[in-house]
Design a protein around this motif. Structure first.
Motif, PDB file in Angstrom:
ATOM      1  N   GLY A 120     -36.453  20.208  -1.596  1.00  0.00           N
ATOM      2  CA  GLY A 120     -36.281  18.793  -1.920  1.00  0.00           C
ATOM      3  C   GLY A 120     -34.947  18.257  -1.443  1.00  0.00           C
ATOM      4  O   GLY A 120     -34.853  17.120  -0.961  1.00  0.00           O
ATOM      5  N   LEU A 121     -33.908  19.075  -1.546  1.00  0.00           N
ATOM      6  CA  LEU A 121     -32.583  18.660  -1.085  1.00  0.00           C
ATOM      7  C   LEU A 121     -32.558  18.494   0.429  1.00  0.00           C
ATOM      8  O   LEU A 121     -31.957  17.540   0.956  1.00  0.00           O
ATOM      9  CB  LEU A 121     -31.553  19.697  -1.524  1.00  0.00           C
ATOM     10  N   MET A 122     -33.222  19.389   1.149  1.00  0.00           N
ATOM     11  CA  MET A 122     -33.270  19.279   2.607  1.00  0.00           C
ATOM     12  C   MET A 122     -34.031  18.022   3.028  1.00  0.00           C
ATOM     13  O   MET A 122     -33.595  17.297   3.936  1.00  0.00           O
ATOM     14  CB  MET A 122     -33.932  20.527   3.192  1.00  0.00           C
ATOM     15  N   LEU A 123     -35.154  17.756   2.383  1.00  0.00           N
ATOM     16  CA  LEU A 123     -35.919  16.552   2.698  1.00  0.00           C
ATOM     17  C   LEU A 123     -35.110  15.300   2.387  1.00  0.00           C
ATOM     18  O   LEU A 123     -35.117  14.325   3.159  1.00  0.00           O
ATOM     19  CB  LEU A 123     -37.225  16.560   1.903  1.00  0.00           C
ATOM     20  N   LEU A 124     -34.390  15.318   1.285  1.00  0.00           N
ATOM     21  CA  LEU A 124     -33.574  14.170   0.894  1.00  0.00           C
ATOM     22  C   LEU A 124     -32.463  13.913   1.906  1.00  0.00           C
ATOM     23  O   LEU A 124     -32.162  12.762   2.237  1.00  0.00           O
ATOM     24  CB  LEU A 124     -32.986  14.418  -0.491  1.00  0.00           C
ATOM     25  N   LYS A 125     -31.870  14.962   2.425  1.00  0.00           N
ATOM     26  CA  LYS A 125     -30.791  14.793   3.401  1.00  0.00           C
ATOM     27  C   LYS A 125     -31.319  14.251   4.727  1.00  0.00           C
ATOM     28  O   LYS A 125     -30.635  13.465   5.397  1.00  0.00           O
ATOM     29  CB  LYS A 125     -30.062  16.122   3.603  1.00  0.00           C
ATOM     30  N   CYS A 126     -32.513  14.664   5.114  1.00  0.00           N
ATOM     31  CA  CYS A 126     -33.103  14.122   6.343  1.00  0.00           C
ATOM     32  C   CYS A 126     -33.412  12.632   6.185  1.00  0.00           C
ATOM     33  O   CYS A 126     -33.202  11.840   7.116  1.00  0.00           O
ATOM     34  CB  CYS A 126     -34.368  14.894   6.699  1.00  0.00           C
ATOM     35  N   ILE A 127     -33.903  12.232   5.017  1.00  0.00           N
ATOM     36  CA  ILE A 127     -34.165  10.810   4.772  1.00  0.00           C
ATOM     37  C   ILE A 127     -32.853  10.027   4.760  1.00  0.00           C
ATOM     38  O   ILE A 127     -32.764   8.916   5.303  1.00  0.00           O
ATOM     39  CB  ILE A 127     -34.925  10.635   3.447  1.00  0.00           C
ATOM     40  N   GLN A 128     -31.822  10.603   4.155  1.00  0.00           N
ATOM     41  CA  GLN A 128     -30.516   9.945   4.160  1.00  0.00           C
ATOM     42  C   GLN A 128     -30.006   9.735   5.575  1.00  0.00           C
ATOM     43  O   GLN A 128     -29.404   8.693   5.885  1.00  0.00           O
ATOM     44  CB  GLN A 128     -29.506  10.792   3.377  1.00  0.00           C
ATOM     45  N   ALA A 129     -30.224  10.720   6.444  1.00  0.00           N
ATOM     46  CA  ALA A 129     -29.752  10.603   7.825  1.00  0.00           C
ATOM     47  C   ALA A 129     -30.365   9.385   8.509  1.00  0.00           C
ATOM     48  O   ALA A 129     -29.674   8.625   9.198  1.00  0.00           O
ATOM     49  CB  ALA A 129     -30.085  11.880   8.597  1.00  0.00           C
ATOM     50  N   ARG A 130     -31.661   9.171   8.334  1.00  0.00           N
ATOM     51  CA  ARG A 130     -32.298   8.016   8.958  1.00  0.00           C
ATOM     52  C   ARG A 130     -31.790   6.712   8.350  1.00  0.00           C
ATOM     53  O   ARG A 130     -31.556   5.730   9.064  1.00  0.00           O
ATOM     54  CB  ARG A 130     -33.816   8.093   8.787  1.00  0.00           C
ATOM     55  N   LEU A 131     -31.621   6.678   7.036  1.00  0.00           N
ATOM     56  CA  LEU A 131     -31.143   5.449   6.397  1.00  0.00           C
ATOM     57  C   LEU A 131     -29.710   5.126   6.807  1.00  0.00           C
ATOM     58  O   LEU A 131     -29.358   3.959   7.003  1.00  0.00           O
ATOM     59  CB  LEU A 131     -31.242   5.586   4.878  1.00  0.00           C
ATOM     60  N   VAL A 132     -28.880   6.149   6.943  1.00  0.00           N
ATOM     61  CA  VAL A 132     -27.502   5.905   7.383  1.00  0.00           C
ATOM     62  C   VAL A 132     -27.493   5.381   8.813  1.00  0.00           C
ATOM     63  O   VAL A 132     -26.689   4.504   9.163  1.00  0.00           O
ATOM     64  CB  VAL A 132     -26.664   7.194   7.251  1.00  0.00           C
ATOM     65  N   ASP A 133     -28.395   5.890   9.662  1.00  0.00           N
ATOM     66  CA  ASP A 133     -28.497   5.365  11.026  1.00  0.00           C
ATOM     67  C   ASP A 133     -28.830   3.873  11.006  1.00  0.00           C
ATOM     68  O   ASP A 133     -28.252   3.083  11.758  1.00  0.00           O
ATOM     69  CB  ASP A 133     -29.572   6.126  11.802  1.00  0.00           C
ATOM     70  N   TRP A 134     -29.766   3.482  10.161  1.00  0.00           N
ATOM     71  CA  TRP A 134     -30.111   2.057  10.054  1.00  0.00           C
ATOM     72  C   TRP A 134     -28.947   1.257   9.483  1.00  0.00           C
ATOM     73  O   TRP A 134     -28.691   0.132   9.916  1.00  0.00           O
ATOM     74  CB  TRP A 134     -31.341   1.891   9.161  1.00  0.00           C
ATOM     75  N   HIS A 135     -28.255   1.841   8.508  1.00  0.00           N
ATOM     76  CA  HIS A 135     -27.115   1.150   7.901  1.00  0.00           C
ATOM     77  C   HIS A 135     -26.011   0.915   8.931  1.00  0.00           C
ATOM     78  O   HIS A 135     -25.445  -0.185   9.014  1.00  0.00           O
ATOM     79  CB  HIS A 135     -26.595   1.986   6.734  1.00  0.00           C
TER      80      HIS A 135
END
Length: 671
Positions: free
Chosen positions: A634-649
């Motif tokens: 779950g932590l790995m999946l969460l970090k991958c989602i964060q990476a995409r959101l930070v790119d958009w941010h």
């Protein structure tokens, strides 16, 4: 002692009884009749009931020892013997390991979860708490960092950069603009440093002076000046050693260290040229006396540096400084290297803007640079051949038709290959042969392009011009060549050990909805930190060694994304926020190594547990221990989602106008 044993036997056993021949006759040898055993004991000698059974009535029969109810035995527990036997339920038990706690043999993590009602209720409570904290964090962020600096005023159609929204500062703006105009008026040539300004390949200038400056410098003195500059630009061995160590331990710290040393190096070069060097390489007496005529500058990413040459004012040469068209073909090198932290970009300062205004209206040039930089953000090192193709198409459909109004064309090119194989990428600006192509202009900053006919005319003229560019490059001592869809395939594209991370973390187009994206990032940031703490509790139930292993491989990387993310969210200004968000993204992606270590520790523990307790309620133990992968995954999946959101941010912060990505040239130029 013998008398005591005899008395004990008399108390425990009847002297009569057993099988006899009749009343009054003694019983046969070897038979006794005992008293009824108390609770927990059975048999003639009143032994303890077998392990896993209990006896709550008096009697000596073994059938009175009933099996203990299996439902009352917790997970990870085994029955244990007690003095006097098990007389009541639940039967006595102990946990299979000291890391589990009585009475339920829960780990520290399970005790926390079941204290709040079990997994589902705990998950709902945690989710609600995270959303509430994220809302509070977003409100605090809007109040604390809500005064973000707005983008600078757009230049007017006439090319003036004066901000008339503040009349009382207009005179100061005019003075600054006048100084910039005077500086650009005396500009002769821009010489780019070779190399990416890294510890292994620092900046260095070529010893041979360019054709454009041979008339204003002494060649021997210039060579000595280049030697001094190259010596100052080189890094010490210990700087590179620290960088290599930090790359292994914590790459975000290595990046910060490299940028700090680059900044110090640029300051040292500027100080040397401005106040220490006697400018003896310049022919102008005024420049040598006033220590003027040379200026070292760099792009904001500190990867591209250049040395500007200016006239001293006493040359008395009518052909100096050269006009823009006399400088063609002119090379404009990109800053950055296509990585996530340093994407390619064209830095247009006041000197370059003033030069281009001789052929192109300033508002057209500013818009072109903004659109080009938006396209260059999407170019990725390690995949240059594929990601540069949209840039080539954009130059053909958006840039060249607008520049063709004034008979100017730009092409993608490579320049200055070094001994280690590093070549710089950029634009080559040159004049299109033939008459300038007309386009429709109105009174406002708008341009309307008849795309098909204009592009065809530009392509036809460009074929004639490109055939002569190579000869001009040789004559002007410019090392490089034009890149098109064919020659782009021959471009050398190196991939380093960080390339796999670029598949997850890369610059992308903005998606808008900046407040919503910030809120979701806040929720995920808090969820990430919560999962990290829960993962540590899970590892603590395995062993303290697992906790230390995950914590220090890589050192503290798993804890760093939270403070880095908070720092990025609460920073002032879009530019600063974007830079800190990139650092946060680096820590986030680096911590994946720690998550992988947590997965390995959980798997090793699972295998060792199943081997150590193969017969201890395997249906319970296997089901419980098989959840070792839940929190790390779950932590790995969460970090991958964060990476995409930070790119958009980051995209939302750096690209204020999404029209720069429009495929329609008219929409691009009219916005």
């Amino acid at each position: 002692m013998s008398m005591f044993l005899l008395q004990l036997l008399k108390d425990q056993y009847l002297q009569g009884g057993g099988i006899s021949k009749g009343p009054g006759f003694p019983g046969e040898n070897g038979t006794v009749t005992g008293r009824a055993c108390p609770k927990g004991l059975y048999g003639t000698f009143c032994k303890e009931c077998p392990l896993g059974t209990y006896k709550n009535v008096t009697g000596s029969s073994k059938s009175l020892c009933f099996p203990c109810p299996s439902a009352e035995l917790p997970r990870r527990a085994v029955y244990t013997s007690v003095r006097g036997g098990a007389a009541e339920t639940p039967c006595p038990y102990i946990c299979v390991s000291d890391r589990y706690r009585m009475p339920h043999c829960y780990t520290a993590l399970e005790e926390l979860i079941y204290t709040f009602g079990g997994p589902w209720l705990f998950g709902l409570l945690l989710s609600g708490l995270l959303i509430l904290l994220a809302l509070v964090l977003s409100v605090a962020r809007m109040k604390f960092a809500g005064t973000d600096e707005l983008p600078g005023p757009a230049p007017t159609q006439q090319g003036s950069q004066i901000d008339h929204s503040f009349p009382f500062l207009e005179s100061l703006n005019e003075v600054l603009e006048t100084n910039r105009a005077e500086e650009s008026h005396g500009h002769v040539h821009r010489m780019y440093f070779m190399g990416p300004n890294t510890f292994s390949e620092p900046w260095h200038l070529p010893h041979t002076p360019a054709e454009q400056i041979t008339e204003i410098v002494y060649e021997d003195a210039f060579n000595r000046f280049v030697d001094e500059i190259n010596t100052l630009a080189a890094y010490q061995w210990w700087e590179g050693s620290i960088y290599s160590i930090l790359c292994i331990l914590a790459y975000p710290l290595a990046w910060s260290w490299q940028q700090w040393r680059r900044r110090k190096k640029l300051q040292r070069l500027r100080e040397f040229v401005r106040s220490e060097y006697d400018h003896s390489c310049l022919r102008s007496c005024r420049s040598r006396a006033l220590y003027e005529g040379l200026k070292v500058t760099a792009t904001p990413d500190l990867m591209l540096g250049y040395l500007d040459f200016f006239l001293g004012g006493d040359e008395k040469r009518p052909d100096l400084p050269p006009r823009l068209r006399q400088r063609f073909p002119m090379s404009l090198i990109f800053g950055g290297d296509g990585s996530y932290m340093a994407p390619f970009s064209l830095h247009s300062d006041s000197v370059l803007t003033s030069l281009m205004s001789q052929a192109v209206q300033p508002w057209i040039w500013h818009r072109l640079v903004a659109g080009l930089n938006a396209q260059l953000r999407l170019v990725r090192r390690g995949n240059l051949k594929a990601t540069f193709l949209p840039v080539l198409n954009w130059l053909e459909t958006h840039a060249d038709p607008a520049l063709g109004v004034n008979g100017v064309r730009v092409d993608l090119a490579w320049f200055q290959a070094t001994a280690l194989g590093y070549c710089q990428l950029g634009l080559v600006v040159y004049t299109v042969e033939g008459e300038p192509v007309t386009a429709e202009l109105d009174g406002s900053p708008r341009i309307k392009i008849e795309q098909h006919s204009l592009v065809q005319d530009m392509l036809a003229d460009a074929q004639l011009s490109r055939s002569r560019i190579k000869d001009v490059f040789m004559r002007k001592r410019i090392t490089g060549g034009i890149l098109d869809s064919t020659t782009l395939r021959t471009l050398i594209d190196r991939r380093d050990f960080l390339y796999p991370f670029s598949l997850i973390l890369h610059n992308s187009k903005p998606v808008g909805h900046q407040d919503l994206v910030g809120l979701v990032i806040s929720i995920l940031l808090l969820a990430d930190f919560s999962l990290v703490l829960l993962t540590f509790l899970q590892l603590y139930s395995y062993s303290m060694a697992d906790v230390l292993l995950v914590l220090f491989v890589l050192p503290l990387a798993i804890l760093s994304p939270f403070p880095a993310g908070i720092n990025a969210l609460f920073s002032h200004g879009p530019r600063r926020s974007a830079g800190l968000a990139r650092v946060y993204a680096l820590w986030n992606i680096t911590s994946l190594v720690n998550v992988v270590v947590a997965l390995i520790c959980g798997f090793v523990h699972y295998k060792s547990s199943t081997k150590r307790h193969p017969s201890t309620q395997p249906w319970n133990l296997g089901t419980d221990e098989s959840g070792w992968w839940l929190f790390p995954t779950g932590l790995m999946l969460l970090k991958c989602i964060q990476a995409r959101l930070v790119d958009w941010h980051v995209g939302n912060l750096e690209i204020q106008d999404q029209a720069v990505y429009s495929k329609d040239p008219n929409i691009f130029w009219q916005s």
